[in-house]
Every structure is written in structure tokens, then in C-alpha cells.
Design an enzyme around this catalytic site. Structure first.
Site, mmCIF file in Angstrom:
data_model
loop_
_atom_site.group_PDB
_atom_site.id
_atom_site.type_symbol
_atom_site.label_atom_id
_atom_site.label_comp_id
_atom_site.label_asym_id
_atom_site.label_seq_id
_atom_site.Cartn_x
_atom_site.Cartn_y
_atom_site.Cartn_z
ATOM 1 N N HIS A 54 5.473 -1.374 0.234
ATOM 2 C CA HIS A 54 5.713 -2.323 -1.000
ATOM 3 C C HIS A 54 4.485 -2.185 -1.737
ATOM 4 C CE1 HIS A 54 6.553 -6.327 1.568
ATOM 5 N NE2 HIS A 54 7.411 -5.715 1.648
ATOM 6 N N ALA A 55 5.574 -1.827 -3.235
ATOM 7 C CA ALA A 55 5.027 -1.945 -3.930
ATOM 8 C C ALA A 55 3.307 -1.655 -4.641
ATOM 9 C CB ALA A 55 5.509 -1.781 -5.400
#
Length: 592
Positions: free
Chosen positions: A232-233
Site C-alpha cells: 500500500h502506498a
């Protein structure tokens, strides 16, 4: 190198390299500090201490593992005087072996040199991704060629003659000669593989888009081969993409976008069939409630931990956010629903911006919600934190605000839900050493998911308002995509606003490609993504519940191998695609 084997750690893990610090300085103890280049304005952390050299030519050696995910910054200090001796930046490679030589340079100036030497070359940890991509590309090309062959009349005639010849031989050799299969109306029933598909009553590009985002989300949730760039960014509130708090991944947001499109398309269809708004409101509320309940169940697994205490139940989650987003967006559309013109080309009221101006009440409420988000984010006083703080806390921002993780968003969640009811292990804890609970699916962030969903509603309106007008649809997709993506530079400081507008812009560009290819020209059926897109709730819930079961997970021979993790995660994801295909063929769909 002397005593190399004795100084080597027992085993390096994934995304690590071995660094040997050799101190040849007489009378000088060294303290080595480290930080990641990915860590925005972070404090240096003590990596290792190296004692002074006892004899000239016999350096003191300390062995330590360093991260290879991002570039590293090393700072060497004189332990006694706390004075910087040298600093260097370097990107280490996975399982590489390096030496950092610290020694005097005899050039009359008495300078100290810090030289980095590669003892053993690292492995190419990205090679499995490249191989997997090439294999996938080869499969796509092979399937495309087969489809092209089957579309050629000569090839079809040759296949038909071969089949007829085999059928004739079988009948001749049969004593009784079975009659040919016919349907009740007397027509020949074609084999299942050759039976023509009836036209889909819904836009396949929408289901394909949903399937793409869902399958990528499943792949990432299963680990993504343990590659950092599939995680996940993260976002630090100032620069993209160098990270801080565990901001939700883009695939989930793309799923929210296409959910908005589906809301408008399905709601319009239901209302046109004569369903009352009051009854539809009840269905919306019930579906949202079920999504939230299912979400709470799957984010609180306790298979081997015994009974779960109510004091520790995590409340926010992906399905919970989807449920709230679905409810708000659907109710907004239901309250202000208007009949869609049958043919915009013949309607004077359906001018170039009709799909936008017809939604001005919804846009007004969406802007009001976003204004509330801005007000709370940038003006809500948070104890111990500066007004408008958006950073990760921990060691970020030079360690000034260690307990301010997530700013106002984190504070509201901890205040309203309680710290024990939030996600306890955000990814910011690894990079920024945060100790405060922070949930990426929190209350304030849901506002931006609602905005993302409403951009999806706008895409659905374009598809329906300008039905059978391909050029008009493509022009509007292009315009929306360019406007939203170009806004990212001016609104970057607003964190989630730029995140949502940028992803929404990309979503319009994806539809710009999928719509003409899948629905207009029929060059691609959307397979295999179309099938999980038709059964999205089942696939998402199933992949969460059965994550630790075979064949979605098994014991790996080398648990520190990207290749083995990538293979396992691809197989697990492919199994869900296969399950969705089988269910589609059997016409089994889980709808709530």
C-alpha cells in the site's frame, strides 16, 4: 577479508544486504547511524558501533544487515566527540556483500576516507517480476492469436469439416447410430465451446474495470511477492510518493470509483422498472449494513487466539468504508434522481455539459463534505501537534511530533472509536517507528472515498447520457482525465485531495481504453477479469477468509525468496479468477 565468515550474520532476510564496517582508525571508536532515503525528514538511527583499531593494518570489524528496499544514508561519527567523520548515500542490492573501509589517507593533510567496496555482487531481486510479466504477456499474445484464428472463416470451415468428419465416422461405426442433438424447437444444439454468447445486458467494460482493480487488490493483499512497490502506498503529506502513514492502496480506490459508476447504472435501471424510491432506499440501507457487518467480521479473525474481546474489536476496515461510501453516494443519487433522456442527440436539454449540470445538487453536497474535510484536517486543534499537521509522527519531521501520526484524521479516530479499536500495525511503524495506533480506513478518510465514488457516478452518467454516441463519451472521458490529473500539482499539499483527483483521472483514462475496446469494437471480452468483476463481493470476502488455507498458501522451501512468494501469490490470485469463472459458467452470483 580476515574473519569474514565469523562476522557474517547467520542468515540475511529478504531485502537485506551484509555490510562490514572496517575501522582502521587508531584511538577512534565509531558510531554508525542510518536512515532510509524514503523516510522524509527522519532522525538518524544507531546502526552499529565499531571499536578502535588495536594495531595498524588490523581493522576492527563489525557486521550488520542493511535494508535494500530504498537508498540508504550512512553517517559515521566519532563516538567520543560526537563529531561527524563522513557521510555517504548508497543503494544496496539484495543479498549483496559490502565493506565500508574507514582509514586515514596519508597525503600530508591527515584526512579520513570512507570507501565502500563490493565483496559479493547482489542478486537481481526484480528478475522474477520481469519473468512473470513476460510469461503473462506471452499468454495474452497466444490467446489473442487463437481468437484471431477462430474469427477467420477459412479456419472455422476447416474446424467444422474436421468435426463433421469425426461425427460421420462415429455414426457409421455405431450399431444404432445415435440421433443428433436438437433443442425442443428442432434446431441443432452447438457444442458449449462454440455456442455464441448472447449480448450482455450490462456494460462489460464496467465489470472488467471492477475485476481488474479487485484482482490487483487481492494480489497485493496476499503479499505481492513481498516487493515493497506492491505494498500500500504511503504518503507524508508533503511529497509524493515518499511515505509516511499507511495510506490505502490505489487499487481499492479504483474499485470505489467503478462502484460509483455501477451505483448510477443499476439505480437508473431499477427506477426505470418502476421500483419506488422508498423501497430502493431500504435496499441501499440493508446492503450497506451487511457490508459493514461482514467487514467487521473478516478484519477480526481469531482462529487460534481464542475468544475475541469486545475491547479489542477493530471497527474500521475496507468493507466498512465501502459500505459507508456506497450508502452516501447511493442516497445522494436517489434523492436527486432524474429521468435519463433516451437519446441525447435529440434532446435540446442534453447539451455538452448536461451530464454535469443535471447533478448540481449532488456536486454541491459533495463540495460541502470536502470543505468539512478540509476544515477538520487543517484547522482542528490536535493536542501536542501543530495545526494542520499531516505527517507520520514517530521519527519523521526530525522527531518533533512523535505522537501525531495521521494528524487530525488519526486524532478523530482515536477520540471517537478508541485507540484499541483501530489498526495496531500500520506500515508507518516500520519506516517511521511510530507507536500510536492509526487506521488507514478511518472516519475522516471516508469522505475522500465518497468523493472518489462520486467521480465514478459521473463516469456512469457519461456512459448512460451519451449511449450509442461513442465519440461524445470518449471526448468526455479524455476531458475529465486531463483535468483531474493536471490538478495534482496545484493540490498536492492537500494529501488526499490530490490522491483522489489523480486516481480518478487515471480511472477515466482506463475507461477511455476499455469502453471502445470491450463494448464498442468487441476486440476483447474482458476475460479473465470480467469474471471476478461479476462476483466481486464473493471474491473479496473469500480471499480474506481463506488466505491461510491451501491452495492460497503453502509452506515455502525458502521463505526469504521473492520468487517463491511471487509464485505463491500469483497462483492464489489465479485460483480466485478460476473460481469466479466456474461460478459465472454455473450462473452463481453472491449479491447482498
Amino acid at each position: 577479508i580476515k574473519d569474514l565468515d565469523k562476522k557474517r550474520p547467520t542468515e540475511l532476510k529478504m531485502d537485506q544486504a551484509l555490510l562490514l564496517i572496517q575501522n582502521e582508525l587508531l584511538g577512534t571508536n565509531l558510531t554508525i547511524y542510518w536512515k532510509s532515503e524514503w523516510c522524509y525528514q527522519c532522525l538518524f538511527q544507531v546502526l552499529v558501533s565499531v571499536s578502535q583499531s588495536k594495531k595498524p593494518g588490523e581493522p576492527s570489524i563489525a557486521a550488520v544487515s542493511v535494508s535494500t528496499q530504498h537508498g540508504s544514508v550512512l553517517q559515521l561519527n566519532d563516538t567520543l566527540e560526537e563529531k561527524e567523520i563522513c557521510r555517504l548515500e548508497y543503494k544496496f542490492g539484495e543479498f549483496g556483500n559490502y565493506s565500508l573501509l574507514v582509514k586515514h589517507i596519508h597525503n600530508g593533510v591527515n584526512e579520513i576516507a570512507c570507501d565502500l567496496v563490493v565483496n559479493e555482487n547482489p542478486v537481481d531481486s526484480n528478475l522474477p517480476v520481469s519473468v512473470a510479466f513476460l510469461i503473462g504477456l506471452a499468454l495474452i499474445i497466444a490467446v489473442s492469436l487463437l481468437r484471431l484464428l477462430f474469427s477467420l472463416d477459412d479456419f472455422n470451415n476447416w474446424i467444422s469439416k474436421a468435426i463433421n468428419s469425426q461425427e460421420t465416422d462415429r455414426l457409421i461405426n455405431s450399431e444404432l447410430g445415435s440421433p443428433s442433438r436438437t433443442d425442443p424447437l428442432g434446431g441443432d444444439i452447438q457444442p458449449a465451446a462454440w455456442r455464441p454468447c448472447s449480448p450482455a445486458p450490462r456494460l462489460r467494460c464496467v465489470d472488467t474495470f471492477r475485476g481488474i482493480s479487485l484482482i490487483l487488490m487481492v494480489f497485493v493483499n496476499y503479499g505481492g511477492g513481498k516487493y515493497w512497490y506492491f505494498k500500500h502506498a504511503s504518503w507524508n503529506g508533503k511529497i509524493f510518493p515518499k511515505g509516511s502513514i499507511a495510506y490505502p492502496g490505489p487499487f481499492r480506490e479504483l474499485f470505489v470509483f467503478i462502484m460509483g459508476s455501477s451505483i448510477f447504472l443499476s439505480m437508473t435501471s431499477i427506477l426505470q422498472r418502476g421500483c419506488s424510491k422508498f423501497r430502493l432506499l431500504g435496499k441501499i440501507a440493508w446492503r450497506s449494513f451487511l457490508l459493514i457487518c461482514i467487514g467487521i467480521i473478516i478484519v477480526n479473525p481469531n482462529y487460534c487466539l481464542g475468544p475475541l474481546s469486545w475491547d479489542k474489536v477493530r471497527i474500521p476496515g475496507v468493507l466498512q468504508r465501502l459500505g459507508v461510501t456506497y450508502f452516501v453516494v447511493a442516497v445522494l443519487e436517489l434523492l436527486f434522481a432524474k429521468p435519463v433522456p433516451e437519446n441525447c442527440a435529440l434532446e435540446r436539454s442534453c447539451f455538452s455539459l448536461g451530464d454535469v449540470t443535471s447533478s448540481w445538487p449532488q456536486w454541491l453536497l459533495i463540495l460541502t463534505l470536502e470543505s468539512i474535510w478540509l476544515g477538520l484536517t487543517f484547522f482542528l486543534p490536535v493536542p501536542g501537534c501543530p495545526i494542520g499537521y499531516l505527517g507520520p509522527g514517530g521519527i519523521g519531521d526530525l522527531g518533533k511530533y512523535p505522537n501525531c501520526t495521521g494528524g487530525a484524521a488519526g486524532y478523530i479516530d482515536r477520540l471517537l472509536l478508541g485507540e484499541d479499536h483501530l489498526y495496531q500495525h500500520p506500515s508507518s511503524a516500520v519506516l517511521y517507528h511510530t507507536e500510536v495506533a492509526y487506521d488507514p480506513e478511518g472516519i475522516l478518510g471516508t469522505v475522500n472515498s465518497i468523493v472518489m465514488g462520486f467521480f465514478g457516478v459521473q463516469a456512469g452518467k457519461i456512459l448512460l447520457y451519451y449511449k450509442d454516441q461513442t465519440k461524445a463519451i470518449l471526448i468526455r472521458f479524455t476531458a475529465w482525465g486531463c483535468i483531474l490529473v493536471s490538478k495534482q500539482h496545484s493540490s498536492l499539499k492537500f494529501l488526499s485531495i490530490s490522491y483522489v483527483t489523480t486516481l480518478s483521472g487515471f480511472a477515466f483514462f482506463i475507461l477511455l481504453v476499455l469502453y471502445p475496446v470491450v463494448d464498442v469494437r468487441g476486440l476483447w471480452t474482458g476475460a479473465p477479469f470480467f469474471y471476478p468483476g461479476m462476483n466481486s463481493i464473493l471474491v473479496y470476502v473469500g480471499h480474506e477468509v481463506f488466505e491461510n488455507y491451501f491452495p492460497f498458501q503453502w509452506k515455502l522451501e525458502d521463505n526469504q525468496s521473492h520468487k517463491e512468494h511471487l509464485t505463491q501469490n500469483i497462483v492464489a490470485t489465479a485460483v480466485w479468477v478460476l473460481i469466479a469463472y466456474v461460478l459465472y459458467r454455473k450462473k452463481i452470483f453472491w449479491k447482498i
